[in-house]
Every structure is written in C-alpha cells, then in structure tokens.
Design a protein around this motif. Structure first.
Motif, PDB file in Angstrom:
ATOM      1  N   ALA A   4       2.917 -76.722  74.199  1.00 30.72           N
ATOM      2  CA  ALA A   4       2.213 -75.606  73.560  1.00 30.72           C
ATOM      3  C   ALA A   4       2.256 -75.734  72.048  1.00 30.72           C
ATOM      4  CB  ALA A   4       2.846 -74.282  74.002  1.00 30.72           C
ATOM      5  N   THR A   5       3.439 -76.147  71.538  1.00 27.28           N
ATOM      6  CA  THR A   5       3.554 -76.329  70.084  1.00 27.28           C
ATOM      7  C   THR A   5       2.632 -77.432  69.587  1.00 27.28           C
ATOM      8  OG1 THR A   5       5.859 -75.620  70.183  1.00 27.28           O
ATOM      9  CG2 THR A   5       5.157 -76.832  68.220  1.00 27.28           C
ATOM     10  N   GLN A   6       2.571 -78.509  70.320  1.00 28.25           N
ATOM     11  CA  GLN A   6       1.702 -79.626  69.938  1.00 28.25           C
ATOM     12  C   GLN A   6       0.241 -79.219  70.017  1.00 28.25           C
ATOM     13  OE1 GLN A   6       2.279 -83.118  72.303  1.00 28.25           O
ATOM     14  NE2 GLN A   6       0.967 -84.395  71.040  1.00 28.25           N
ATOM     15  N   TYR A  55      -4.856 -75.962  65.152  1.00 27.37           N
ATOM     16  CA  TYR A  55      -4.872 -75.616  63.729  1.00 27.37           C
ATOM     17  C   TYR A  55      -5.573 -76.689  62.916  1.00 27.37           C
ATOM     18  CZ  TYR A  55      -3.151 -74.537  59.058  1.00 27.37           C
ATOM     19  OH  TYR A  55      -3.078 -74.265  57.731  1.00 27.37           O
ATOM     20  N   SER A 106       6.948 -75.723  76.427  1.00 25.06           N
ATOM     21  CA  SER A 106       6.995 -75.189  75.059  1.00 25.06           C
ATOM     22  C   SER A 106       6.622 -76.258  74.045  1.00 25.06           C
ATOM     23  CB  SER A 106       8.398 -74.653  74.778  1.00 25.06           C
ATOM     24  OG  SER A 106       8.489 -74.193  73.446  1.00 25.06           O
ATOM     25  N   ALA A 107       7.098 -77.495  74.281  1.00 29.94           N
ATOM     26  CA  ALA A 107       6.748 -78.588  73.367  1.00 29.94           C
ATOM     27  C   ALA A 107       5.250 -78.876  73.410  1.00 29.94           C
ATOM     28  CB  ALA A 107       7.540 -79.838  73.738  1.00 29.94           C
ATOM     29  N   ALA A 158      -0.956 -76.141  69.692  1.00 28.08           N
ATOM     30  CA  ALA A 158      -1.215 -75.218  68.587  1.00 28.08           C
ATOM     31  C   ALA A 158      -1.446 -75.970  67.290  1.00 28.08           C
ATOM     32  CB  ALA A 158      -0.051 -74.235  68.441  1.00 28.08           C
ATOM     33  N   ALA A 159      -0.631 -77.004  67.076  1.00 34.65           N
ATOM     34  CA  ALA A 159      -0.809 -77.812  65.865  1.00 34.65           C
ATOM     35  C   ALA A 159      -2.167 -78.514  65.878  1.00 34.65           C
ATOM     36  CB  ALA A 159       0.323 -78.836  65.759  1.00 34.65           C
TER      37      ALA A 159
END
Length: 269
Positions: free
Chosen positions: A74-76, A82, A71-72, A78-79
């Motif tokens: 994936a968040t990184q 972006y 999850s971490a 995604a950032a």
C-alpha cells in the motif's frame, strides 16, 4: 501419711510464662539460623554455577506477515500514485501554458489578418470613390445627365422645393420650415408631392430602388455611407449638382457631386 504421698503425680509440671517465651524465642532463632545457612548454601551453589536464561522471541504468524506485506504494498502504491499525480499536474500546467501561448499567437494572427483586410477594404473604397469622382466630374462637365430645367412632374416639384430652401440653417432634428437637417429636408421635399418617406437617413437610403451613380436622374435621393446605415442624404437636381442640408456651418447649399461624392442613390419617383 496418705497412701498416695509417695506416688509421683502424672501431670506435667506447669511452665511459667517466662519459660514459654524463652522457648519460643529459641525456636524462632533456630529457624532463622537454619534459613540463613540454607540461603548461604544456595548462594554459593548459584555463584559456582551461573544460570543462563534463554528469551524466546514471538514467531511471526502468516497473518501478521501478510499484513506487513500488504502495508508495504500500500505504501509503495501510494508513492506511485503520488508520483503519477505529480507528473499529471506538471503535464497539465505545461499544456495550459502552451494553450495560452497558442491563443496569444492566434489572436495576433487574427489581428494581423483583420488589419490586412481593413487595409485592402480601405484601398478598394478609395479606388471606388476615385472612380466615382471621375464619373461624376465627367457627368457634370459634359452635362450628359438630365438637367433640372428639363425635369417634369413630381421630380420638378421636388427640385423646386429643395432649391427654395437654399440658404436656410442646418439644425439637427429640424424639419422646417425655417431650418432642416439633411433627412428632414428630403422628407419635407417628397411630402409636399404626396410621397411619405422615413424620417432618418438610414431608412431613406433603402426607401426606393438602388440606382447607379452613372445613371442618375433629377429627383433621385443621394446617400453617404452604406445602404441601410447611411449618415447623410441629399437630392440630386441634375446637371451634376445636388442640394442638401450639409452641416451647421454651411446650412442648405447646392454643390457639385465632385464636392462630396455620394456612396449610392435610390429612386422613388
């Protein structure tokens, strides 16, 4: 006296209801008192020795740890995506602005180039028309061209016809006999000798062989404008003169070539 009178009965004496209730109440009271004493003793023991409780936290399993790490990540990611998209959008916007600016500059350069070309073309046309006026003026003054009096055959008939129309009115679209426009007069002049010409000036300017203005002969068709897109025609009658239906103000007149130098000429005879 019976023989059993002195023998005690083996039966237990019956208790009445009041005695039973009293006994039960006493038993209950004794039990409650015993419980109270035991509770007090337990409280005193607990108060003397505090109990420590240990809470055990659940241990993270390998699967849960992997999910958290995923999850971490994936968040990184995604950032990062972006930020990359934002950079791409900014680059696209900058490129669009630059392209717009380049297009405007190109249009300005093209407009400037066209204006320069038009100026050179206009200067060349003025120089050409000046040269033509000089040649035509010299031709008219020296009388080197063949005069109408020496024209023979069909050319003489064409010249006689157009001169006979001098003084009549100019009417747009008219083909005679009382009024003509420029191409109507030329068509009528050649029609009476059996030569069929197109009705409009544009077509008449390419109806024959192109000839130089310095080598004109009586009966040649003069035109103004470009060959194939001429806006006016007349008949050269010799001696540096032409006859044509000029406009509504002048009607059909005879004028020297220097009055309004033509652009070119065609020969059909």
């Amino acid at each position: 006296m019976p023989h059993t009178a002195l023998i005690r009965s083996h039966r237990k004496p019956r208790r009445n209801a009041s005695q039973t209730i009293a006994m039960r109440a006493g038993v209950a009271g004794g039990v409650i008192g015993t419980l109270a004493v035991a509770g007090a003793s337990a409280y005193s023991a607990n108060a003397a020795e505090p109990v420590t409780q240990t809470l055990e936290l659940p241990t993270l399993t390998a699967d849960v740890a992997a999910q958290i790490a995923q999850s971490a990540d994936a968040t990184q990611q995604a950032a990062a995506n972006y930020q990359l998209q934002a950079e791409r959008d900014a680059a696209a916007t900058k490129a669009a602005k630059q392209a717009k600016s380049d297009l405007a500059d190109a249009k300005k350069a093209e407009a400037k180039k066209k204006a320069e070309q038009d100026a050179r073309r206009a200067a060349a046309e003025r120089a050409s028309r000046t040269a033509e006026r000089t040649v035509l003026a010299a031709t008219a003054s020296t009388g080197s061209s063949t005069s109408s009096s020496t024209a023979t055959g069909s050319a003489a008939a064409v010249i006689a016809f157009v001169k006979a129309q001098i003084g009549k009115s100019y009417v747009l679209g008219a083909s005679g006999p009382s009024a003509y426009d420029c191409s109507g007069l030329v068509q009528a002049a050649f029609k009476q000798i059996g030569v069929s010409l197109p009705r409009v000036s544009q077509s008449q300017s390419t109806a024959g062989t192109q000839v130089s203005l310095s080598n004109l002969q009586p009966g040649d068709i003069l035109y103004w404008g470009s060959a194939g897109s001429a806006y006016h025609v007349a008949v050269y009658v010799g001696g540096g003169m032409f006859v044509g239906a000029q406009n509504p103000s002048t009607g059909i007149v005879e004028r020297p070539l220097s009055y309004d130098p033509p652009t070119g000429a065609v020969r059909v005879l």
